[in-house]
Design a protein around this motif. Structure first.
Motif, mmCIF file in Angstrom:
data_model
loop_
_atom_site.group_PDB
_atom_site.id
_atom_site.type_symbol
_atom_site.label_atom_id
_atom_site.label_comp_id
_atom_site.label_asym_id
_atom_site.label_seq_id
_atom_site.Cartn_x
_atom_site.Cartn_y
_atom_site.Cartn_z
ATOM 1 N N PHE A 65 0.831 -1.201 0.000
ATOM 2 C CA PHE A 65 0.000 0.000 0.000
ATOM 3 C C PHE A 65 0.867 1.253 0.000
ATOM 4 O O PHE A 65 0.700 2.163 -0.836
ATOM 5 C CB PHE A 65 -0.910 -0.059 1.233
ATOM 6 N N VAL A 68 2.969 1.817 -3.333
ATOM 7 C CA VAL A 68 2.227 2.416 -4.443
ATOM 8 C C VAL A 68 2.091 3.920 -4.233
ATOM 9 O O VAL A 68 2.298 4.717 -5.168
ATOM 10 C CB VAL A 68 0.840 1.764 -4.592
ATOM 11 N N LEU A 69 1.757 4.341 -3.025
ATOM 12 C CA LEU A 69 1.571 5.769 -2.758
ATOM 13 C C LEU A 69 2.879 6.547 -2.912
ATOM 14 O O LEU A 69 2.895 7.651 -3.472
ATOM 15 C CB LEU A 69 1.006 5.970 -1.353
ATOM 16 N N TYR A 72 3.838 6.722 -6.569
ATOM 17 C CA TYR A 72 2.968 7.723 -7.211
ATOM 18 C C TYR A 72 3.463 9.132 -6.915
ATOM 19 O O TYR A 72 3.521 9.989 -7.808
ATOM 20 C CB TYR A 72 1.535 7.549 -6.719
ATOM 21 N N THR A 157 -6.820 -1.362 -1.538
ATOM 22 C CA THR A 157 -6.810 -1.664 -2.970
ATOM 23 C C THR A 157 -7.458 -0.545 -3.767
ATOM 24 O O THR A 157 -6.968 -0.161 -4.839
ATOM 25 C CB THR A 157 -7.543 -2.988 -3.234
ATOM 26 N N CYS A 160 -5.058 2.443 -3.968
ATOM 27 C CA CYS A 160 -3.962 2.198 -4.904
ATOM 28 C C CYS A 160 -4.444 2.242 -6.348
ATOM 29 O O CYS A 160 -3.772 2.822 -7.223
ATOM 30 C CB CYS A 160 -3.322 0.845 -4.601
#
Length: 309
Positions: A65, A68-69, A72, A157, A160
């Protein structure tokens, strides 16, 4: 008070007190890495009586989690003109067709903005609602992981998936926000209000270490508005979670996406169409992830071996 109950009370209390001191002395954190670290310490503090089990699970379940952040955050700045040049006029034309002239951002600032030296309560409220974007999704994720663990995976989920689809859109359709279009003389007078108000908030510390999250900003990542998208995603996900005897909670959930949209449009950060697009992304992501998890749950039940009589 037993030692176990003492840990259960005093460790969270110390965390809350230290958090308050940090905000008042260093400022409000806005970058994902610092906010995640802050909340991870909080989840450990609230689970201080069961660290042997909670800490490994925290690392395993939050690592994808958080990855991904953070990816990004680092990549969104590179989406600036990655494939196509930034577009400025399509959004303006749609806003003008829907609302006439002046467009909503210009109209709101003409009627509500009184300048940097004459801030009103709604200017501070706009800043607060805008700032909540940096915390709200992670707060919901931390609360779900700590007290409603079975609901954490779905929400993580969704967050993300929304980040990934947002980044892909920014790369393919870079869009100029209202405040930048105003500097180009495209829409009339419009200021970027958040930074102006930030300097007038005592605990904000605009130039502090915590403001480093702005280094990863993308000034032409306006379509869709992920601020608006995450606000609606929180509402959609928590709507069935909040207890029915607490109607005030559902009222707050219903108002939050609308308040965020107003803050984004009034502050010059997004057009109305950016917010509507963000809502569409949020609704689509919510429904798709819900359907995927439901399908996976039904498949797991179907694969369970039947017990013989």
């Amino acid at each position: 008070m037993s030692p176990r109950n003492g840990l259960r009370f005093w460790v969270p209390f110390a965390y809350v007190a230290a958090s308050a001191a940090m905000v008042f002395t260093l400022g409000v954190p806005t970058s994902h890495d610092l906010v995640v670290l802050w909340f991870a310490i909080g989840m450990v503090a609230f689970g201080a009586t069961d660290l042997r089990r909670r800490v490994p699970r925290l690392v395993i379940e939050w690592a994808p989690f958080v990855a991904v952040l953070l990816v990004y955050d680092r990549l969104r700045g590179f989406a600036d003109g990655l494939v196509f040049p930034a577009r400025e006029l399509p959004q303006v034309h749609v806003e003008s067709a829907l609302f006439g002239k002046p467009i909503p951002t210009v109209w709101l600032q003409t009627h509500l903005w009184h300048g940097a030296n004459d801030l009103r309560w709604w200017d501070y409220a706009t800043w607060l609602v805008y700032l909540s974007h940096f915390f709200a999704t992670l707060i919901v994720a931390a609360v779900l992981w700590t007290w409603a663990h079975d609901r954490f995976a779905r929400f993580a989920t969704m967050v993300c998936a929304l980040a990934v689809t947002g980044f892909l859109t920014y790369a393919l359709y870079t869009a100029v926000p209202p405040w930048l279009a105003a500097r180009h003389g495209t829409i009339g007078q419009s200021n970027r209000l958040i930074g102006i108000v930030w300097h007038h908030v005592p605990i904000a510390h605009y130039g502090s270490l915590f403001e480093k999250g702005q280094n990863y900003a993308n000034n032409v990542a306006a379509m869709p508005s992920l601020h608006a998208a995450y606000a609606l995603l929180i509402t959609l996900y928590l709507w069935r979670v909040v207890p029915r005897p607490a109607p005030w909670a559902r009222v707050a959930l219903a108002l939050y996406p609308l308040a965020m949209a107003f803050a984004l449009v009034y502050s010059g950060e997004h057009y109305v169409v950016d917010c509507v697009a963000g809502w569409a992304y949020a609704a689509t992501t919510f429904l798709a992830v819900e359907a995927w998890f439901e399908r996976r749950a039904r498949r797991a039940v179907a694969l369970e071996p039947a017990l013989a009589d």
